[in-house]
Scaffold this motif. Sequence first.
Motif, mmCIF file in Angstrom:
data_model
loop_
_atom_site.group_PDB
_atom_site.id
_atom_site.type_symbol
_atom_site.label_atom_id
_atom_site.label_comp_id
_atom_site.label_asym_id
_atom_site.label_seq_id
_atom_site.Cartn_x
_atom_site.Cartn_y
_atom_site.Cartn_z
ATOM 1 N N GLN A 39 -5.217 7.029 -1.905
ATOM 2 C CA GLN A 39 -4.647 5.768 -1.561
ATOM 3 C C GLN A 39 -3.242 5.584 -1.892
ATOM 4 O OE1 GLN A 39 -6.403 2.466 -3.916
ATOM 5 N NE2 GLN A 39 -5.582 0.968 -2.272
ATOM 6 N N LYS A 43 -1.129 0.842 0.749
ATOM 7 C CA LYS A 43 -1.980 1.214 1.667
ATOM 8 C C LYS A 43 -3.498 1.128 1.471
ATOM 9 C CE LYS A 43 1.009 3.888 4.448
ATOM 10 N NZ LYS A 43 1.216 5.118 5.192
ATOM 11 N N ASP A 44 -4.455 1.133 2.024
ATOM 12 C CA ASP A 44 -5.764 1.151 1.978
ATOM 13 C C ASP A 44 -6.427 2.613 1.610
ATOM 14 O OD1 ASP A 44 -6.760 -1.338 4.400
ATOM 15 O OD2 ASP A 44 -6.120 -1.660 2.409
#
Length: 120
Positions: A39, A43-44
Amino acid sequence: QMKLEESGGGLVQAGDSLTLACSASSPAFSNYAMGWFRQAPGKDREFVAAINLSGSSTDYADSVKGRFAISRDNAEMKAYLTMNSLKVEDTAIYYCAAMGSIYDPAPAYWGQGTQVTVSS
């Protein structure tokens, strides 16, 4: 219950190599496929690599294919992620996970993560 602990993260320069390790607390380790996810800031979490129970099958995200290699040692209850030709965009927190299969979208166990920072 199985605990996972990552180690080996750090600050490196672009082009360098780094190997992450994931240590499991239980012999049940050999009953799970193992995966690495990451990660980046803002961001995811995304899939990086996975390896099946025996180590005979692996899967990689396109972004790391040819640069990263996942492996495991069931006797030592450890999984590894060897990262070569690191890029600035590889900077992220890296997590290991115990999975039902290399394509499992919902891992059963997660580690706490280890930071990898790649400088230009």
